[in-house]
Write a protein that holds these residues in place. Structure first.
Motif, PDB file in Angstrom:
ATOM      1  N   MET A   1       0.845  -1.199   0.000  1.00 38.50           N
ATOM      2  CA  MET A   1       0.000   0.000   0.000  1.00 38.50           C
ATOM      3  C   MET A   1       0.880   1.248   0.000  1.00 38.50           C
ATOM      4  O   MET A   1       1.973   1.236   0.539  1.00 38.50           O
ATOM      5  N   LYS A   2       0.365   2.283  -0.586  1.00 35.79           N
ATOM      6  CA  LYS A   2       1.111   3.529  -0.664  1.00 35.79           C
ATOM      7  C   LYS A   2       0.191   4.691  -0.300  1.00 35.79           C
ATOM      8  O   LYS A   2      -1.010   4.659  -0.600  1.00 35.79           O
ATOM      9  N   GLU A   3       0.794   5.686   0.309  1.00 31.28           N
ATOM     10  CA  GLU A   3       0.018   6.867   0.661  1.00 31.28           C
ATOM     11  C   GLU A   3      -0.215   7.707  -0.597  1.00 31.28           C
ATOM     12  O   GLU A   3       0.741   7.979  -1.329  1.00 31.28           O
ATOM     13  N   LEU A   4      -1.468   8.098  -0.791  1.00 31.93           N
ATOM     14  CA  LEU A   4      -1.769   8.926  -1.967  1.00 31.93           C
ATOM     15  C   LEU A   4      -1.118  10.295  -1.796  1.00 31.93           C
ATOM     16  O   LEU A   4      -1.233  10.925  -0.748  1.00 31.93           O
ATOM     17  N   ARG A   5      -0.424  10.732  -2.833  1.00 38.14           N
ATOM     18  CA  ARG A   5       0.203  12.054  -2.804  1.00 38.14           C
ATOM     19  C   ARG A   5      -0.333  12.890  -3.964  1.00 38.14           C
ATOM     20  O   ARG A   5      -1.072  12.378  -4.832  1.00 38.14           O
ATOM     21  N   CYS A   6       0.024  14.135  -3.962  1.00 34.68           N
ATOM     22  CA  CYS A   6      -0.471  15.060  -4.981  1.00 34.68           C
ATOM     23  C   CYS A   6       0.742  15.600  -5.746  1.00 34.68           C
ATOM     24  O   CYS A   6       1.602  16.263  -5.149  1.00 34.68           O
ATOM     25  N   LEU A   7       0.810  15.294  -6.997  1.00 38.72           N
ATOM     26  CA  LEU A   7       1.954  15.760  -7.787  1.00 38.72           C
ATOM     27  C   LEU A   7       1.920  17.293  -7.858  1.00 38.72           C
ATOM     28  O   LEU A   7       0.882  17.882  -8.153  1.00 38.72           O
ATOM     29  N   SER A   8       3.043  17.917  -7.563  1.00 36.02           N
ATOM     30  CA  SER A   8       3.111  19.382  -7.589  1.00 36.02           C
ATOM     31  C   SER A   8       3.512  19.831  -9.000  1.00 36.02           C
ATOM     32  O   SER A   8       3.741  19.004  -9.884  1.00 36.02           O
ATOM     33  N   GLU A   9       3.631  21.150  -9.178  1.00 41.15           N
ATOM     34  CA  GLU A   9       4.005  21.660 -10.502  1.00 41.15           C
ATOM     35  C   GLU A   9       5.373  21.113 -10.945  1.00 41.15           C
ATOM     36  O   GLU A   9       5.500  20.618 -12.072  1.00 41.15           O
ATOM     37  N   PRO A  10       6.409  21.151 -10.050  1.00 40.84           N
ATOM     38  CA  PRO A  10       7.686  20.543 -10.469  1.00 40.84           C
ATOM     39  C   PRO A  10       7.533  19.053 -10.781  1.00 40.84           C
ATOM     40  O   PRO A  10       8.201  18.526 -11.678  1.00 40.84           O
ATOM     41  N   GLY A  11       6.642  18.390 -10.050  1.00 42.00           N
ATOM     42  CA  GLY A  11       6.406  16.966 -10.298  1.00 42.00           C
ATOM     43  C   GLY A  11       5.788  16.736 -11.653  1.00 42.00           C
ATOM     44  O   GLY A  11       6.158  15.804 -12.392  1.00 42.00           O
ATOM     45  N   ARG A  12       4.841  17.606 -11.995  1.00 40.26           N
ATOM     46  CA  ARG A  12       4.190  17.467 -13.311  1.00 40.26           C
ATOM     47  C   ARG A  12       5.193  17.736 -14.440  1.00 40.26           C
ATOM     48  O   ARG A  12       5.167  17.078 -15.474  1.00 40.26           O
ATOM     49  N   VAL A  13       6.054  18.717 -14.193  1.00 38.55           N
ATOM     50  CA  VAL A  13       7.084  19.019 -15.195  1.00 38.55           C
ATOM     51  C   VAL A  13       8.006  17.810 -15.365  1.00 38.55           C
ATOM     52  O   VAL A  13       8.308  17.382 -16.490  1.00 38.55           O
ATOM     53  N   ALA A  14       8.419  17.209 -14.227  1.00 38.81           N
ATOM     54  CA  ALA A  14       9.313  16.047 -14.289  1.00 38.81           C
ATOM     55  C   ALA A  14       8.612  14.865 -14.968  1.00 38.81           C
ATOM     56  O   ALA A  14       9.232  14.126 -15.745  1.00 38.81           O
ATOM     57  N   PHE A  15       7.336  14.689 -14.679  1.00 39.93           N
ATOM     58  CA  PHE A  15       6.566  13.594 -15.289  1.00 39.93           C
ATOM     59  C   PHE A  15       6.444  13.830 -16.805  1.00 39.93           C
ATOM     60  O   PHE A  15       6.599  12.913 -17.614  1.00 39.93           O
ATOM     61  N   THR A  16       6.180  15.095 -17.165  1.00 40.09           N
ATOM     62  CA  THR A  16       6.091  15.435 -18.595  1.00 40.09           C
ATOM     63  C   THR A  16       7.419  15.150 -19.293  1.00 40.09           C
ATOM     64  O   THR A  16       7.447  14.599 -20.400  1.00 40.09           O
ATOM     65  N   ASP A  17       8.507  15.506 -18.623  1.00 38.86           N
ATOM     66  CA  ASP A  17       9.837  15.248 -19.199  1.00 38.86           C
ATOM     67  C   ASP A  17      10.055  13.744 -19.383  1.00 38.86           C
ATOM     68  O   ASP A  17      10.612  13.303 -20.396  1.00 38.86           O
ATOM     69  N   TYR A  18       9.617  12.972 -18.381  1.00 38.59           N
ATOM     70  CA  TYR A  18       9.748  11.512 -18.471  1.00 38.59           C
ATOM     71  C   TYR A  18       8.980  10.989 -19.705  1.00 38.59           C
ATOM     72  O   TYR A  18       9.509  10.202 -20.495  1.00 38.59           O
ATOM     73  N   LEU A  19       7.746  11.482 -19.856  1.00 40.29           N
ATOM     74  CA  LEU A  19       6.937  11.039 -21.015  1.00 40.29           C
ATOM     75  C   LEU A  19       7.661  11.368 -22.322  1.00 40.29           C
ATOM     76  O   LEU A  19       7.691  10.565 -23.257  1.00 40.29           O
ATOM     77  N   GLN A  20       8.247  12.549 -22.338  1.00 41.89           N
ATOM     78  CA  GLN A  20       8.938  12.977 -23.556  1.00 41.89           C
ATOM     79  C   GLN A  20      10.162  12.093 -23.848  1.00 41.89           C
ATOM     80  O   GLN A  20      10.410  11.724 -24.994  1.00 41.89           O
ATOM     81  N   ARG A  21      10.883  11.739 -22.782  1.00 43.14           N
ATOM     82  CA  ARG A  21      12.061  10.873 -22.978  1.00 43.14           C
ATOM     83  C   ARG A  21      11.647   9.504 -23.503  1.00 43.14           C
ATOM     84  O   ARG A  21      12.297   8.937 -24.382  1.00 43.14           O
ATOM     85  N   ILE A  22      10.522   9.000 -22.983  1.00 44.30           N
ATOM     86  CA  ILE A  22      10.039   7.686 -23.459  1.00 44.30           C
ATOM     87  C   ILE A  22       9.640   7.791 -24.927  1.00 44.30           C
ATOM     88  O   ILE A  22       9.913   6.902 -25.736  1.00 44.30           O
TER      89      ILE A  22
END
Lengths: 238, 255
Positions: A1-22
């Protein structure tokens, strides 16, 4: 189990970058551990535990699960903290963007990162699963009875139209017309634009009728009775 | 040219007869409504409904009948998930038959916020790739989109002088061109709420508009209309001279 967290703006940017790299051919695992820390994500309150190891055969089951674990939390809170949906996507990334022979096929960002735009917010695979199930319960099955990574034509045709997706009786009417109870799946050919009475025609007819009738006050029977009988006969009777 | 079919004699409720204001109620948003349905030829017993909506959010509030307009016990919007950019639809429904027939309607009504402002240009933030901003039209109505990847864009969209002069004059010009030259306005007295708002806004800066605003009309003077639009944009910029001074100071600092 994992605690639900809320992706912040830097998190969204990092996630977007990850998608782009893939997209560009990298073969990295989703950065769950990195983005589960500040400043990339923040604690979500009230505390919610989610099972990141769950495997959902369908988006319907994903929606059902999310409605169970998020029960009791104000809708406003869940929609205002859009980062929780992006975090859940990250947790279940292997399901919403599965590998095929070692490659992931990344679609538009709106499927993984909540778009504020009215024209594609409903494309988010996790948010949409929760929201459609919470709005329509069992009648969300037309949209959600598909693998977690699929955004199907039902969603594109019906969920993208505000006056349709907010009308509970109309969605139940669509389920009555197009859901195959025996096969437990949408009826074959219902999204085929060449078939009379297909879902696109339903949308067009309803948008016309919406100008004349108070569709939001109508029952399922009343809505179905308004449809042109000949064109929709096969869907009503089968 | 826009064509409107109306087989059932459905009436449009004039915007000047509608007043919708957001306010706080028990810590949550609610709304007040005033509506004048007199002399519209509507059946007295027809029911009045107000619908608040945006995206998948939808709430419906009964407001009595044409003869007896009555506020419901609560107009709380708290159960709606997305309050920003909320729109309202007002329906007058004849329920005397087996099916509710819409006798009059007003749609896409923007409420006045608790601060007394009624925004005429909804702003959204999204991934626009390498574009800074873009104007899009949703059901005809303009929306300004900013690229969410730009640092602090939400604050800058409101207060950045440079962004103001780089973006808003062009936005104003594009909206007026779209409204008048691309779409055409056959009857300025019979327009959507957003068109009325933008025409009023443009008249405020540019004075009275050319008489013919329907680009399909033989007497339409495109040159004259473009000239008027440029006057509107010029006067809009001139009216914000304080911001312009701030803009120049910023430019001087950096050069």
């Amino acid at each position: 189990m994992k605690e639900l967290r809320c992706l912040s703006e830097p998190g969204r940017v990092a996630f977007t970058d990850y998608l782009q790299r893939i997209r560009q051919g990298a073969s990295e695992e989703p950065p769950v551990a990195e983005l589960s820390r500040e400043p990339f994500s923040i604690e979500f309150l009230p505390l919610v535990q989610v099972d990141e190891s769950l495997v959902f055969p369908t988006r319907y089951q994903m929606g059902e699960y999310l409605n169970t674990v998020l029960k009791g939390i104000d809708r406003n809170t869940l929609l205002a903290n859009q980062g929780i949906w992006d975090y859940l996507t990250l947790l279940w990334f292997n399901q919403v963007c599965p590998q095929n022979e070692g490659q992931r096929s990344i679609r538009e960002n709106a499927r993984y990162i909540v778009s504020p735009d009215r024209t594609d917010y409903y494309r988010h695979l996790v948010l949409c699963a929760w929201e459609l199930y919470s709005l329509h319960g069992i009648y969300s099955r037309l949209f959600l009875e598909c693998p977690p990574h699929i955004h199907n034509d039902w969603t594109e045709q019906l969920a993208s139209r505000q006056e349709i997706i907010t009308n509970k009786a109309l969605i139940e009417a669509a389920d009555r017309l197009y859901w195959d109870k025996n096969q437990q799946r949408p009826k074959t050919g219902a999204t085929d634009r060449n078939r009379p009475g297909n879902v696109r025609r339903l949308v067009l007819v309803m948008r016309q009728l919406d100008l004349t009738y108070d569709l939001h006050a109508m029952s399922v029977d009343e809505i179905v009775s308004l449809l042109p009988p000949r064109e929709f006969r096969r869907w009503r009777s089968s | 040219m826009k064509r409107r079919l109306n087989f059932t004699d459905r009436k449009r409720i004039p915007l000047e007869r509608i007043s919708l204001t957001l306010r706080e109620e028990d810590g949550r948003r609610a709304f007040d409504a005033k509506l004048d349905l007199n002399d519209l030829g509507l059946p007295e017993q027809a029911s009045v409904y107000m619908e608040a909506y945006y995206k998948t959010d939808y709430m419906r509030y009964p407001f009595g009948t044409v003869a007896q307009f009555r506020r419901p016990l609560s107009t709380n919007l708290g159960s709606l998930g997305r309050i920003d950019n909320l729109r309202f639809r007002i329906k007058v429904v004849d329920e005397s038959g087996t099916r509710g027939l819409i006798k009059a309607v007003a749609d896409r009504i923007r409420p006045v916020t608790p601060t007394g402002v009624r925004a005429i240009l909804p702003v959204e933030f999204r991934d626009l790739g390498s574009q800074i901003w873009r104007l899009s039209f949703d059901g005809g109505e303009p929306f300004l989109e900013f690229n969410s990847a730009i640092p602090f864009i939400r604050d800058r969209a409101k207060a950045d002088y440079r962004l103001f002069f780089y973006v808003y004059p062009a936005v104003l010009r594009e909206i007026l061109v779209q409204m008048i030259i691309v779409n055409g306005i056959p009857d300025p007295e019979d327009v959507e709420e957003w068109e009325k708002d933008w025409l009023d806004f443009a008249r405020h800066y540019g004075g009275e508009a050319p008489e013919v605003l329907d680009s399909q009309d033989n007497t339409f003077d495109e040159v004259g209309v473009r000239k008027w639009i440029e006057t509107v944009v010029t006067e809009f910029c001139t009216a914000h001279r304080d911001k312009w001074n701030g803009f120049i100071q910023l430019e001087e600092k950096e050069t």
